[in-house]
Each structure stands twice: as structure tokens, then as C-alpha cells.
Design a protein around this motif. Sequence first.
Motif, PDB file in Angstrom:
ATOM      1  N   ASP A  46       5.170  13.832  12.545  1.00  0.00           N
ATOM      2  CA  ASP A  46       6.424  13.892  13.312  1.00  0.00           C
ATOM      3  C   ASP A  46       6.366  13.075  14.596  1.00  0.00           C
ATOM      4  N   LEU A  47       5.148  12.758  15.089  1.00  0.00           N
ATOM      5  CA  LEU A  47       5.018  11.878  16.255  1.00  0.00           C
ATOM      6  C   LEU A  47       4.337  10.556  15.897  1.00  0.00           C
ATOM      7  N   ALA A  48       4.074  10.337  14.609  1.00  0.00           N
ATOM      8  CA  ALA A  48       3.511   9.081  14.102  1.00  0.00           C
ATOM      9  C   ALA A  48       2.176   8.734  14.758  1.00  0.00           C
ATOM     10  N   LEU A  49       1.266   9.730  14.832  1.00  0.00           N
ATOM     11  CA  LEU A  49      -0.059   9.466  15.379  1.00  0.00           C
ATOM     12  C   LEU A  49      -1.143  10.166  14.555  1.00  0.00           C
ATOM     13  N   PRO A  50      -1.240   9.821  13.257  1.00  0.00           N
ATOM     14  CA  PRO A  50      -2.151  10.543  12.372  1.00  0.00           C
ATOM     15  C   PRO A  50      -3.614  10.455  12.772  1.00  0.00           C
ATOM     16  N   GLY A  51      -4.034   9.334  13.348  1.00  0.00           N
ATOM     17  CA  GLY A  51      -5.437   9.186  13.724  1.00  0.00           C
ATOM     18  C   GLY A  51      -5.838   9.935  14.972  1.00  0.00           C
ATOM     19  N   GLU A  52      -4.877  10.507  15.690  1.00  0.00           N
ATOM     20  CA  GLU A  52      -5.181  11.206  16.939  1.00  0.00           C
ATOM     21  C   GLU A  52      -5.624  12.648  16.710  1.00  0.00           C
ATOM     22  N   ARG A  53      -5.353  13.191  15.527  1.00  0.00           N
ATOM     23  CA  ARG A  53      -5.859  14.495  15.107  1.00  0.00           C
ATOM     24  C   ARG A  53      -5.526  15.616  16.091  1.00  0.00           C
ATOM     25  N   ILE A  54      -4.276  16.010  16.100  1.00  0.00           N
ATOM     26  CA  ILE A  54      -3.855  17.128  16.944  1.00  0.00           C
ATOM     27  C   ILE A  54      -2.841  17.981  16.170  1.00  0.00           C
ATOM     28  N   ASN A 107       0.824  -1.204   0.000  1.00  0.00           N
ATOM     29  CA  ASN A 107       0.000   0.000   0.000  1.00  0.00           C
ATOM     30  C   ASN A 107       0.859   1.255   0.000  1.00  0.00           C
ATOM     31  N   LEU A 108       0.973   1.881  -1.160  1.00  0.00           N
ATOM     32  CA  LEU A 108       1.728   3.126  -1.316  1.00  0.00           C
ATOM     33  C   LEU A 108       0.784   4.298  -1.580  1.00  0.00           C
ATOM     34  N   SER A 109      -0.448   4.189  -1.068  1.00  0.00           N
ATOM     35  CA  SER A 109      -1.500   5.119  -1.479  1.00  0.00           C
ATOM     36  C   SER A 109      -1.771   6.246  -0.504  1.00  0.00           C
ATOM     37  N   ILE A 110      -1.219   6.212   0.702  1.00  0.00           N
ATOM     38  CA  ILE A 110      -1.586   7.222   1.688  1.00  0.00           C
ATOM     39  C   ILE A 110      -0.409   7.469   2.621  1.00  0.00           C
ATOM     40  N   GLY A 111      -0.341   8.686   3.164  1.00  0.00           N
ATOM     41  CA  GLY A 111       0.751   9.044   4.065  1.00  0.00           C
ATOM     42  C   GLY A 111       0.529   8.509   5.460  1.00  0.00           C
ATOM     43  N   GLN A 112       0.663   7.205   5.606  1.00  0.00           N
ATOM     44  CA  GLN A 112       0.401   6.543   6.879  1.00  0.00           C
ATOM     45  C   GLN A 112       1.711   6.022   7.463  1.00  0.00           C
ATOM     46  N   PRO A 113       2.194   6.583   8.578  1.00  0.00           N
ATOM     47  CA  PRO A 113       3.408   6.034   9.200  1.00  0.00           C
ATOM     48  C   PRO A 113       3.250   4.535   9.448  1.00  0.00           C
ATOM     49  N   ASP A 114       4.283   3.775   9.119  1.00  0.00           N
ATOM     50  CA  ASP A 114       4.146   2.316   9.155  1.00  0.00           C
ATOM     51  C   ASP A 114       4.867   1.675  10.329  1.00  0.00           C
ATOM     52  N   PHE A 115       5.082   2.445  11.404  1.00  0.00           N
ATOM     53  CA  PHE A 115       5.678   1.868  12.593  1.00  0.00           C
ATOM     54  C   PHE A 115       4.845   2.293  13.802  1.00  0.00           C
ATOM     55  N   PRO A 116       4.908   1.531  14.873  1.00  0.00           N
ATOM     56  CA  PRO A 116       4.049   1.842  16.026  1.00  0.00           C
ATOM     57  C   PRO A 116       4.430   3.154  16.698  1.00  0.00           C
ATOM     58  N   MET A 117       3.492   3.697  17.448  1.00  0.00           N
ATOM     59  CA  MET A 117       3.743   4.901  18.209  1.00  0.00           C
ATOM     60  C   MET A 117       4.919   4.677  19.168  1.00  0.00           C
ATOM     61  N   PHE A 176     -15.983  22.658  16.073  1.00  0.00           N
ATOM     62  CA  PHE A 176     -14.863  21.872  16.594  1.00  0.00           C
ATOM     63  C   PHE A 176     -14.797  21.947  18.119  1.00  0.00           C
ATOM     64  N   VAL A 177     -15.284  23.038  18.704  1.00  0.00           N
ATOM     65  CA  VAL A 177     -15.318  23.295  20.151  1.00  0.00           C
ATOM     66  C   VAL A 177     -13.900  23.427  20.701  1.00  0.00           C
ATOM     67  N   ASN A 178     -13.204  22.316  20.825  1.00  0.00           N
ATOM     68  CA  ASN A 178     -11.783  22.369  21.165  1.00  0.00           C
ATOM     69  C   ASN A 178     -11.097  21.120  20.636  1.00  0.00           C
ATOM     70  N   ALA A 179      -9.809  21.223  20.416  1.00  0.00           N
ATOM     71  CA  ALA A 179      -9.046  20.049  19.995  1.00  0.00           C
ATOM     72  C   ALA A 179      -9.103  18.993  21.093  1.00  0.00           C
ATOM     73  N   PRO A 180      -8.919  17.707  20.750  1.00  0.00           N
ATOM     74  CA  PRO A 180      -9.004  16.644  21.759  1.00  0.00           C
ATOM     75  C   PRO A 180      -8.161  16.956  22.997  1.00  0.00           C
ATOM     76  N   ALA A 181      -8.832  16.998  24.142  1.00  0.00           N
ATOM     77  CA  ALA A 181      -8.172  17.417  25.380  1.00  0.00           C
ATOM     78  C   ALA A 181      -7.021  16.485  25.753  1.00  0.00           C
ATOM     79  N   LEU A 182      -7.262  15.185  25.631  1.00  0.00           N
ATOM     80  CA  LEU A 182      -6.223  14.231  25.993  1.00  0.00           C
ATOM     81  C   LEU A 182      -4.952  14.488  25.189  1.00  0.00           C
ATOM     82  N   MET A 183      -5.110  14.678  23.876  1.00  0.00           N
ATOM     83  CA  MET A 183      -3.940  14.868  23.030  1.00  0.00           C
ATOM     84  C   MET A 183      -3.242  16.189  23.312  1.00  0.00           C
ATOM     85  N   GLN A 184      -3.992  17.198  23.713  1.00  0.00           N
ATOM     86  CA  GLN A 184      -3.343  18.466  24.055  1.00  0.00           C
ATOM     87  C   GLN A 184      -2.376  18.267  25.215  1.00  0.00           C
TER      88      GLN A 184
END
Length: 351
Positions: free
Chosen positions: A239-247, A35-45, A275-283
Motif C-alpha cells: 500500500d506504500l510501495a516499499l516492499p524491500g523496507e520490511r515493515i 517480469n510477471l513473476s513477483i508482486g513487485q510494485p513497478d513505480f517509485p516510492m 527479530f529484536v524489533n522492526a526497523p526503527a527508521l521505518m517505524q
Amino acid sequence: GVPADRGTGSPRLSAGLASHRRVFELGARMEDPINLSIGQPDFPMPQHIVEAHVEALRDGKTRYELDAGLPALRQAVANFYNGQYGLNLSEGNVLITTGCCQAMFMALTAAVQPGQEVIILSPYFVEYGYYIDNHQGMAVTVPTNADFQPNLKAIEAAITRQTRGIIINSPNNPTGVVYPSASLQQLADLLRRKQTEYGSQIYLISDEPYRRIIFDNLTYPQVFPHYENTIVVTSHAKDLALPGERIGYIAVNPNCPDRQELANGLTFCNRTLGFVNAPALMQHVVQGLQGVSVDATDYQRKRDFLYSQLTELGYSVVKPQGAFYLFPRSPVEDDVAFVDALQEWNVLTVP
């Protein structure tokens, strides 16, 4: 010498995004595709980031935050810029967002009025056009040079009295090129001349999610020192390899004459657009990680391997200086047909 493309370009943009999403969804249904179709980091957090999550959860960091974001995180972002680039940002110059896409969307919402134009440099991240269209702005597509660097003459020819902004993306998605300081200074000089000529204000919106993934010992050239009316949008997805966390965040140049009005507009948009606020946990998680990044060495190793193999096979491709994309020229005129042919070999790419 290629003229700018004026108009929303919606059919072309729709086809581009549809192709991208179709390939992404196809990959989810295939068994072990290449899969070369999306900018998805391929190593764990990284483990220290996992531990930061756990600590924030244990401390109950899941409540509402201020519309503009956690003050301590905003100040940490400002401190990073000040330390790296000798600037004078304060927390008031920073707004925390739900990733870079929201940051770009909000920057355009706050800065662009209906009928005003925003220049985008081709090739580009296809969703830019939608963000501009959403506010009844006009996307003006300007081609880059053969090496994918900005074409200053083409940009100058595209600027009109209606030009409100220009989006740059370095390191670039999808080409991987980095815009050197000299190019940024030339672009800044051009924008100042045009502002004076038209009595207008032109924002330079710098899209920077890949700025810490850079190769060959290059130093990332920051835009802020070159041009006052700059808005930086970025995220920690890459840069932190967490694209799904949205921060992510928006940072406004402290030398921008309208910085306070712009910051107020961005904060207002954050709330009223839902949006209210960015995810509090991730902040809370990224507060202590502003100077941290994944190791780009592995990405550079993969770049070197793929670039050498593709060029040896006869592909034409500019060697990326950052990010994690390659943008080879299709060996046949119909790039969609070529992408479809690759799928027969379980290889997913994007037209």
C-alpha cells in the motif's frame, strides 16, 4: 466436494517455492524481461514517503525500539482501525513487525502447538505451509470454489478437534478475489459452532497486505467485526510501495478473550526468534502514514487491459477485485512446461 489435503505436503510446497524462486532469480539475470513473476510494485516510492525517510534520518531515528514497537506507531495503527471500523483497539492490541511474513510466522508461533492443524485455502501464498511446518503444526489444504471464494462445506468437513487456525487472504494472492462480508460472517458462524462443538479455540488469521489495493469502488470488508478470535497480519509493502523496507504489524481483535496472553506471546516471540524489533527508521516513517496508500487506479487500468486481452485470446481467468495478480488457467495441462515456453519469449510467470 474435493477433500482437504492433510499432512505437511512438504515435497509439493518445496517444489512450488523452488519454482517461484527460480523464476525470480532468472529474472535478475535476464536483460529487460517482461517480469510477471513477483508482486513487485513497478513505480517509485511516492515523494512524500521519500521525504518522511529523510526527516527520520535527520532526526536520528535509528536506535532500538521496544520489542512490541514504537508506542506512537502502535497507537496510530489502533486509531486507524477505530476510526475506520468503529472498534476499540489500543496500542496493546498491536505489535510492529519486520513485514507481513514475520507477522504471519509469529502469529503461528504464538497460537499453534505441535500437532495442531491450520487450514489454508487453495490457491494460496506458498510460504504458508513452511510457517506452519516450522512449529510442527499440520497444514490442511482446502480447495476454494470455482470462483475462488471460500467453500464453507469443504472448510466445515476439514475442521477437527485439532484445528487451531484458518488463514484467509483477501484480496487474494494469487487470484485477486475479495471475500465479501456475507462470506466472512458465514465463516465466523461456522468457526463459533465448531469451537462450541469441540470445546476448542480456533483463530482466524487474516493476511491483509493488499486491502487498500481494491477495485471497482468496492469497500474492503474487515474481519474484526465478524469474529472475536481474529488476528490480522499485514504490511506496508504494497500500500506504500516499499516492499524491500520490511515493515508491518499484527493486530489482535480487542474482543478476543485471550488478547492479553496472545499479545504477550507475540512480543516474547519477537525477541526470542531474533527479530529484536522492526526497523526503527521505518517505524518512524510510517507512523504518520496510516491513512495513506498508493493510488490503485493504475493497477485497475492494468487489470482491465490484461484481463480483456487474456480473455479475448481464450484464457480462462477470474477477474480480480483487488491486489495486482491474475491467475489464468494454463492452456496446457503441464503449467510448468507452459511457464518454460513463455520464457523463450522473455516473459516470466510462475507455475
